[in-house]
Design an enzyme around this catalytic site. Structure first.
Site, PDB file in Angstrom:
ATOM      1  N   ARG A 160       0.840  -1.215   0.000  1.00 28.34           N
ATOM      2  CA  ARG A 160       0.000   0.000   0.000  1.00 28.34           C
ATOM      3  C   ARG A 160       0.860   1.245   0.000  1.00 28.34           C
ATOM      4  NH1 ARG A 160      -2.835  -1.120   5.820  1.00 28.34           N
ATOM      5  NH2 ARG A 160      -4.759  -1.180   4.647  1.00 28.34           N
ATOM      6  N   VAL A 161       2.052   1.136  -0.602  1.00 30.36           N
ATOM      7  CA  VAL A 161       2.991   2.262  -0.565  1.00 30.36           C
ATOM      8  C   VAL A 161       2.685   3.285  -1.654  1.00 30.36           C
ATOM      9  CG1 VAL A 161       4.866   1.000   0.500  1.00 30.36           C
ATOM     10  CG2 VAL A 161       4.601   0.921  -1.979  1.00 30.36           C
ATOM     11  N   LYS A 212      -7.384  -4.313  -0.323  1.00 31.82           N
ATOM     12  CA  LYS A 212      -6.529  -3.552  -1.250  1.00 31.82           C
ATOM     13  C   LYS A 212      -7.377  -2.846  -2.319  1.00 31.82           C
ATOM     14  CE  LYS A 212      -3.243  -2.066  -3.681  1.00 31.82           C
ATOM     15  NZ  LYS A 212      -2.224  -1.124  -3.263  1.00 31.82           N
ATOM     16  N   ASN A 216      -8.073   1.579  -2.888  1.00 31.52           N
ATOM     17  CA  ASN A 216      -7.876   2.370  -4.103  1.00 31.52           C
ATOM     18  C   ASN A 216      -9.202   2.835  -4.703  1.00 31.52           C
ATOM     19  OD1 ASN A 216      -5.157   2.403  -3.822  1.00 31.52           O
ATOM     20  ND2 ASN A 216      -4.718   0.860  -5.375  1.00 31.52           N
ATOM     21  N   ARG A 219     -10.320   5.981  -2.895  1.00 32.04           N
ATOM     22  CA  ARG A 219      -9.638   7.189  -3.370  1.00 32.04           C
ATOM     23  C   ARG A 219     -10.178   7.595  -4.744  1.00 32.04           C
ATOM     24  NH1 ARG A 219      -5.653  10.386  -1.555  1.00 32.04           N
ATOM     25  NH2 ARG A 219      -3.991  11.064  -2.941  1.00 32.04           N
ATOM     26  N   CYS A 266      -2.569   1.936 -10.460  1.00 31.53           N
ATOM     27  CA  CYS A 266      -3.329   1.337  -9.358  1.00 31.53           C
ATOM     28  C   CYS A 266      -4.743   1.874  -9.311  1.00 31.53           C
ATOM     29  CB  CYS A 266      -2.622   1.637  -8.049  1.00 31.53           C
ATOM     30  SG  CYS A 266      -0.878   1.233  -8.135  1.00 31.53           S
ATOM     31  N   PHE A 330       2.223  11.258 -14.231  1.00 32.23           N
ATOM     32  CA  PHE A 330       0.867  10.929 -13.785  1.00 32.23           C
ATOM     33  C   PHE A 330       0.498  11.617 -12.478  1.00 32.23           C
ATOM     34  CE2 PHE A 330       2.447   7.284 -11.227  1.00 32.23           C
ATOM     35  CZ  PHE A 330       1.547   7.278 -10.168  1.00 32.23           C
ATOM     36  N   LYS A 331       1.514  12.180 -11.796  1.00 32.15           N
ATOM     37  CA  LYS A 331       1.214  13.013 -10.637  1.00 32.15           C
ATOM     38  C   LYS A 331       2.439  13.866 -10.328  1.00 32.15           C
ATOM     39  CE  LYS A 331       2.176   9.766  -6.892  1.00 32.15           C
ATOM     40  NZ  LYS A 331       1.602   9.256  -5.654  1.00 32.15           N
ATOM     41  N   LYS A 416      -5.081  22.139 -12.438  1.00 29.40           N
ATOM     42  CA  LYS A 416      -4.628  21.894 -11.058  1.00 29.40           C
ATOM     43  C   LYS A 416      -4.731  23.125 -10.151  1.00 29.40           C
ATOM     44  CE  LYS A 416      -3.639  18.655  -9.566  1.00 29.40           C
ATOM     45  NZ  LYS A 416      -4.485  17.547  -9.032  1.00 29.40           N
TER      46      LYS A 416
END
Ligand code: SAJ
Length: 420
Positions: A160-161, A212, A216, A219, A266, A330-331, A416
């Protein structure tokens, strides 16, 4: 019982940091990957991916003789499988890499071994993997056959990192341990406790698999809410960033941030695993995916409208207009372009636009092949100097540091809220 050798199958963004974390605790680790380049790089004490602090941990582990990489599995007391689980067809999970990993370790499995699946997987995947192993090794007993007395222990323990903070979160985060039996969970906990500072939280394999996917999906649904708000606010003439800041002053409201869409390997993938297995019930989860997946197209339409406006105002031809896309990753603050909505937008925009499209991405030195011939890689200063239309796609730190006075353009699409 200790683990004389720990083998990690798959040396990517999860497997390599995990292998390095065990090796940093003086455990003998053999990392296995089909990618010869990755294996050679690691055996030189270097890394083939970008992740803060990982390079030093790998270097020390390899030089100390605790970590080595190979393309061939070897016998070990514990195997951790950390291979990709993409989707195929209509968003169904593709277990082909997990199956190949199981097939590769089956010949070297010995009585007493522990096998852990870490890859994000649909519910039931661990039992399925146990089935494949049992078929290949009828001489051994497995939890689905012998329960607590099984010679091979099997568990599902999801990672879950957060990319960019892997070396911290790997050690500090609590770890969900889903053993096929309580003995399997106890052995898996013993293994992770070698480096874990967080807690091992024990459950069964099916709950761990769903946990798991749930994290995700939670979120994704929350980001979809923010993205939907951004569409509504654009129509209502409201600044969505201010709106969210204000709403979040309520003690029980915590809205996430809108953006150009949801990327990565993810959050944009895992919710589909729930939808594929539960198509009737997973209405909200499916809709969230659709909202987030449609956001890049909405952004492109905003840019097209800005370009049309610019043409009308300036009297220029479309071929004379320059569009600058800020960010491809992607981020923020990473170099990972895979599954990036910013990349999708840059690619589609540059294909549509007859003039120049600039891409500004401070974390890369050359354009990815999809953009070569369509975009030009530019610095922030060049883009601010040359572009007519600015498109902010990723809130990288250097972009946030651009002084307001440097931005003179009238046509700005800011996904953003950096130039709000
Ligand atoms: N994003 C937004 N708005 C936000 C937050 C994120 O648009 O408010 C976007 C990002 O820009 C990015 C995407 O969502 O495109 C995903 O980014 P992320 O930072 O939310 O997550 P990942 O994909 O880097 O890592 C996630 C994490 N999961 C959760 O936080 C529940 C991480 O803990 C998991 O280990 C990882 O997925 C994984 O491997 O499953």
């Amino acid at each position: 019982m200790s683990f004389a050798t720990i083998s990690v199958i798959g040396l990517g963004y999860i497997g390599l940091p995990t292998a390095a974390a065990f090796a940093s605790k003086q455990q003998h680790v053999v990392g296995v990957d089909i990618n010869q380049h990755a294996v050679d790089t690691i055996n030189r004490g270097a890394i083939h991916i970008v992740e803060p602090d990982l390079d030093q941990v790998v270097k020390t582990a390899v030089e100390g003789g605790f970590l080595r990489a190979s393309t061939q599995p070897v016998a070990a007391e514990a195997f951790l499988i950390a291979v990709p689980t993409p989707f195929k067809g209509d968003h169904e999970p593709d277990m082909v890499y997990v199956k190949a990993a199981a097939e590769s370790i089956a010949p070297v499995l010995k009585k007493g071994a522990l096998v852990i699946l870490e890859s994000t997987s649909p519910v039931g995947a661990t039992e399925q993997m146990a089935g494949w192993l049992a078929e290949l090794r009828p001489d051994l007993t497995f939890p689905q056959q012998a329960g607590e007395a099984a010679e091979i222990n099997i568990a599902y323990c999801p990672e879950r990192v957060l990319p960019g903070q892997v070396m911290v979160e790997l050690i500090k985060n609590d770890r969900v341990i889903g053993g096929m039996t309580p003995v399997c969970s106890a052995r898996a906990s013993e293994l992770y406790n070698i480096f874990l500072e967080g807690e091992c939280v024990v459950t069964n394999s099916r709950t761990a698999e769903m946990c798991k996917l749930t994290e995700n999906s939670f979120r994704d649904v929350n980001i979809a809410f923010a993205n939907e708000l951004s569409l509504i606010c654009a129509d209502q003439g409201i600044n969505v960033w201010e709106l969210i800041r204000l709403a979040n002053r309520h003690p029980r409201v915590n809205i996430l941030q809108p953006g150009p869409g949801v990327g990565g390997h993810c959050i944009a993938v895992d919710p589909w695993f729930i939808v594929a297995q539960n198509p009737q019930q997973a209405q909200l989860i499916r809709t969230a995916r659709e909202v987030n997946d449609s956001k890049p197209h909405w952004v492109i339409n905003q840019v097209k409208a800005a370009v049309a406006d610019c043409l009308a105002e300036t009297g220029k031809r479309a071929s004379e207009i320059t569009i600058a896309c800020f960010g491809l990753a992607f981020k923020p603050n990473i170099d990972d372009l895979r599954e990036s909505p910013a990349m999708e937008i840059a690619e589609l925009l540059s294909g549509w636009h007859s003039g120049t499209t600039l891409a500004v991405e401070p974390n890369i030195h050359q354009l990815p092949k999809q953009l070569i011939g369509h975009c030009e890689l530019a610095t922030t200063a060049e883009a601010l100097e040359q572009a007519d239309v600015l498109v902010m796609l990723v809130d990288h730190q250097p972009f946030k540091a651009i002084a307001g006075a440097q931005v003179q353009q009238r046509w700005i699409v800011d996904t953003k809220g950096v130039w709000r």
